[in-house]
Design an enzyme around this catalytic site. Sequence first.
Site, short mmCIF file in Angstrom:
data_model
loop_
_atom_site.label_atom_id
_atom_site.label_comp_id
_atom_site.label_asym_id
_atom_site.label_seq_id
_atom_site.Cartn_x
_atom_site.Cartn_y
_atom_site.Cartn_z
N SER A 185 0.77 -1.08 0.06
CA SER A 185 -0.02 0.10 -0.05
C SER A 185 0.90 1.32 -0.07
CB SER A 185 -0.86 0.12 1.17
OG SER A 185 -0.28 -0.27 2.33
N HIS A 213 -4.93 -3.80 -2.45
CA HIS A 213 -4.86 -2.70 -3.53
C HIS A 213 -4.74 -3.39 -5.13
CE1 HIS A 213 -4.10 0.47 -0.74
NE2 HIS A 213 -3.82 -0.15 -0.05
N LYS A 244 -11.43 0.23 -2.18
CA LYS A 244 -10.88 0.87 -2.85
C LYS A 244 -11.42 0.82 -4.32
CE LYS A 244 -7.20 -0.30 0.56
NZ LYS A 244 -7.42 0.98 1.11
C1 LIG Z 1 -3.22 -3.89 2.52
C2 LIG Z 1 -4.33 -3.40 3.12
N1 LIG Z 1 -5.19 -4.41 3.69
C3 LIG Z 1 -6.27 -3.99 4.21
C4 LIG Z 1 -6.71 -2.55 4.60
C5 LIG Z 1 -8.15 -2.26 5.19
O1 LIG Z 1 -9.24 -1.89 4.36
P1 LIG Z 1 -10.43 -1.25 4.81
O2 LIG Z 1 -10.03 0.28 4.52
O3 LIG Z 1 -11.45 -1.83 3.99
O4 LIG Z 1 -10.55 -1.52 6.18
C6 LIG Z 1 -6.18 -1.63 3.77
C7 LIG Z 1 -6.42 -0.24 3.87
O5 LIG Z 1 -5.98 0.74 3.69
C8 LIG Z 1 -4.85 -2.04 3.20
O6 LIG Z 1 -3.99 -1.24 2.41
#
Ligand SMILES: Cc1ncc(COP(=O)(O)O)c(C=O)c1O
Length: 406
Positions: A185, A213, A244
């Site tokens: 991310s 992502h 996303k």
């Molecule tokens: C790699 C990754 N996993 C999980 C999440 C969590 O997602 P959510 O925003 O749906 O809670 C994110 C959020 O930025 C993320 O970047």
Amino acid sequence: MTLFDKFAALAATRASLAECGLKSVNVVMEKILSPTEAIVNGRPTILAGTNNYLGLTFNADCVEAACQALKAEGTGTTGSRAANGTYNAHVALEQDLADYFGCNSVIVFSTGYVANLGMISTLSGSGDVILIDADCHASIYDGCQLSGADIIRFKHNDAADLDKRLRRLGERSARTLVIVEGMYSMLGDRAPLAEIAEVKKRHGAYLLLDEAHSLGVLGANGRGLAEEVGVEDDVDFIVGTFSKSLGAIGGYCASNHPELDIIRFANRPYVFTASPSPSIIASTRKALAILRRHPELKDKLWENALRLYRQLDALGLHLSPEPSPIIAVRLKDKEDAVRAWCALLEQGVYVNLVLPPATPDGGALLRCSMSAGHSFEQVDRITEAFASLASVASPQAANLSGPMAS
Ligand SMILES: Cc1ncc(COP(=O)(O)O)c(C=O)c1O
């Protein structure tokens, strides 16, 4: 000593950042104009840090589906998936996702964070081992903490280091969960997934892949890195988010393991929180259908991403390692990053300001994320804003293009 004393260091950091021009802890989006534009500080601003990869947040069909569900089924479910919070639409979305991933079972969670928390802490417990890529997201780390398993970090994107650590575990590798992300991310780099899948198979471990992502971004059908690399059958659990590419909120886990359906009832973050509201599920189902029917959105996203990466690279900025829809400009110190970020915002460009300890290597990031909704004109304006930073303050300009301290 009080409960608040431990926050003194955080308060001091915020105060020093305020001296560099950071007025408030949080940016307020005063009015959202489109997936790529908002009013911020009274000014029209290009949104270049949203994770809105396919630009679907204002898609007319998604909005209409959400409105209809809101009218028909109300504002919220007021209950957990395990009690009164499973509606037909939650089950239908799980079936849509299972069909899309070509797998046996899918669990829908309230957020991506909750999906990681729930899956990791349910699959692994005391006596088990979790091998986690060092650069994994906080939700993965938090899931590990909650599990009570032994947690071992391996070097970022280093399949040989993973192999070495699994070898040391011997028979315990059969009760080991390996966790990596499809696209990381902060820097947008990808896991060496074919190598990692081969290593985990050889040692008889399990693999959980977070495609938060990469859904809608990688793979011929947008299913993520596992599809792109051709190793979907070797991934035990794919976790992802609706927040996303799908433009809503919620999370999922997809798997071929027949046990997935039963373990949902042992999954505390699934059981002990309310389920996503009907409008969210309806827009997510529509967004998934659009993602599947319109591969040109992914193509447009990549055109924008490559355009911005090439332009920023030509400015001599120190960028994340490979072109992707996540493009991070890397700086050595956080004060320069704050000044540059404020200057970008004054020019009507919002990017994510990422400061240590959230960064992979202790530096600071101006993290851009591209959208299929950006026009080329917007991409070029983002570049112009970065180009003009050189004239904001000369020490900052030097640091912007200098290499990172390792
Ligand atoms: C790699 C990754 N996993 C999980 C999440 C969590 O997602 P959510 O925003 O749906 O809670 C994110 C959020 O930025 C993320 O970047």
